[in-house]
Scaffold this motif. Sequence first.
Motif, PDB file in Angstrom:
ATOM      1  N   GLN A   1      78.134  27.330  43.309  1.00 13.37           N
ATOM      2  CA  GLN A   1      77.083  27.359  44.322  1.00 13.37           C
ATOM      3  C   GLN A   1      76.055  26.290  43.969  1.00 13.37           C
ATOM      4  O   GLN A   1      75.396  26.367  42.923  1.00 13.37           O
ATOM      5  CB  GLN A   1      76.425  28.736  44.392  1.00 13.37           C
ATOM      6  CG  GLN A   1      75.476  28.884  45.578  1.00 13.37           C
ATOM      7  CD  GLN A   1      74.956  30.301  45.728  1.00 13.37           C
ATOM      8  OE1 GLN A   1      75.595  31.258  45.299  1.00 13.37           O
ATOM      9  NE2 GLN A   1      73.786  30.442  46.340  1.00 13.37           N
TER      10      GLN A   1
ATOM     11  N   THR B   1      81.430  31.844  47.258  1.00 10.61           N
ATOM     12  CA  THR B   1      81.864  31.787  45.861  1.00 10.61           C
ATOM     13  C   THR B   1      82.867  32.896  45.567  1.00 10.61           C
ATOM     14  O   THR B   1      83.901  32.669  44.930  1.00 10.61           O
ATOM     15  CB  THR B   1      80.639  31.906  44.931  1.00 10.61           C
ATOM     16  OG1 THR B   1      79.729  30.851  45.226  1.00 10.61           O
ATOM     17  CG2 THR B   1      81.052  31.817  43.470  1.00 10.61           C
TER      18      THR B   1
ATOM     19  N   PRO C   1      84.896  27.705  42.352  1.00 10.67           N
ATOM     20  CA  PRO C   1      83.718  27.402  43.174  1.00 10.67           C
ATOM     21  C   PRO C   1      82.423  27.362  42.371  1.00 10.67           C
ATOM     22  O   PRO C   1      82.268  28.058  41.362  1.00 10.67           O
ATOM     23  CB  PRO C   1      83.701  28.558  44.169  1.00 10.67           C
ATOM     24  CG  PRO C   1      84.315  29.695  43.415  1.00 10.67           C
ATOM     25  CD  PRO C   1      85.361  29.085  42.528  1.00 10.67           C
TER      26      PRO C   1
ATOM     27  N   ARG D   1      82.197  23.048  45.978  1.00  7.36           N
ATOM     28  CA  ARG D   1      80.828  23.509  46.194  1.00  7.36           C
ATOM     29  C   ARG D   1      80.791  24.546  47.308  1.00  7.36           C
ATOM     30  O   ARG D   1      81.405  24.358  48.369  1.00  7.36           O
ATOM     31  CB  ARG D   1      79.926  22.335  46.561  1.00  7.36           C
ATOM     32  CG  ARG D   1      78.481  22.747  46.915  1.00  7.36           C
ATOM     33  CD  ARG D   1      78.252  22.883  48.411  1.00  7.36           C
ATOM     34  NE  ARG D   1      76.855  23.220  48.715  1.00  7.36           N
ATOM     35  CZ  ARG D   1      76.355  23.371  49.934  1.00  7.36           C
ATOM     36  NH1 ARG D   1      77.147  23.233  50.992  1.00  7.36           N
ATOM     37  NH2 ARG D   1      75.079  23.670  50.110  1.00  7.36           N
ATOM     38  N   THR D   2      80.077  25.645  47.082  1.00  4.39           N
ATOM     39  CA  THR D   2      79.826  26.633  48.125  1.00  4.39           C
ATOM     40  C   THR D   2      78.321  26.735  48.339  1.00  4.39           C
ATOM     41  O   THR D   2      77.528  26.287  47.500  1.00  4.39           O
ATOM     42  CB  THR D   2      80.385  28.021  47.760  1.00  4.39           C
ATOM     43  OG1 THR D   2      79.697  28.509  46.602  1.00  4.39           O
ATOM     44  CG2 THR D   2      81.877  27.940  47.468  1.00  4.39           C
TER      45      THR D   2
ATOM     46  N   LEU E   1      86.372  32.272  47.385  1.00  9.03           N
ATOM     47  CA  LEU E   1      87.164  31.214  46.753  1.00  9.03           C
ATOM     48  C   LEU E   1      87.589  31.585  45.341  1.00  9.03           C
ATOM     49  O   LEU E   1      88.672  31.193  44.893  1.00  9.03           O
ATOM     50  CB  LEU E   1      86.375  29.905  46.776  1.00  9.03           C
ATOM     51  CG  LEU E   1      86.240  29.321  48.191  1.00  9.03           C
ATOM     52  CD1 LEU E   1      85.176  28.244  48.250  1.00  9.03           C
ATOM     53  CD2 LEU E   1      87.579  28.776  48.682  1.00  9.03           C
TER      54      LEU E   1
END
Length: 324
Positions: A183, A171, A181, A164-165, A174
Amino acid sequence: MLVTATALASLCLGQIANAAEFEWDQSTEYGPNSVNTKTDEFYAKRLSELSDGRIEITIHSGASLGFREKDHLFAVADGALPIATTVSGTLAGVDPIFLLSSLPFTAKNFDDARKLWEIARPYYEDVFAQYGQKLIHAGWIDPSGVWANKEIGSVEDLKNLRIRTYDATGTRVLNALAASPLQISWSDVVPQLATGSIAAVLTGVDGGAAANFWDYTNTFTQINYAMPLTFVHMNLDTFNALPNDLQKAVMQAGKEATEWRTEQIRKNQAAKYNELRSHDMAVFESVDTLLAAKLTEAAQPIVDDWKVKTGDRADEILKAFHAH
């Protein structure tokens, strides 16, 4: 009976006399134990004191009012909310200036984060004003690390990791390192961890501890990714309707809230590492230089893109920041 009725009437009159002139509901997605919510509570208490009880704020944590952070800017603009707490990255679609505090590896410590905030504040205020709002105060959270079920010791450890970002920048970084990733809004993180939809979370040690991430992960790796700002912003008409002395109280309480939060963050980090260890988590307080270099390399194109999108403001801010 007459005495009782008289006493009751006096009590009612006393309650009316002591009632707040302004009562606001403040929305936040963060849980009651997070530094964001604790700062909101400090602010509400201090504002009540400074206003002699004329302004009272009720904090609604955990998105209990039904608003997500992505809703806050427009809900406050429309007057559906008088005041709200919103992390900077959520506002990136409104203006790229809001990605400044989450630019990877730009602010490397708490002093850097403070300098960036002080330099950029007028730029943030301009955007909030465009949406009919007053920026009251802001503060940063502890540096972002990775909560997972393994140490992040190399780029290989990120490959295909469903993480999770909190904004588009994280995002992209990664993705560049071959992770997977997503969001995700804060209030949706625990459900997705619980179901296995994600395996890791990019966030600070405080936020993860407040949400008991040790129930879903066993390792925290501090990568000092960024220290994103959290803003408290209010409807401008609501602010302007206040008499001058209460406007000053609103802003003074905000100034004190930023100072209080700063001190809490500084003291909190080491204590939180120990708290994680008490829950049998492995804690890695830094990463090796090779991984740090790879992370910085992956972030550079994003910083460059941000400068292009943000225009002259980016150069003005970063020039002032690096001059300090």
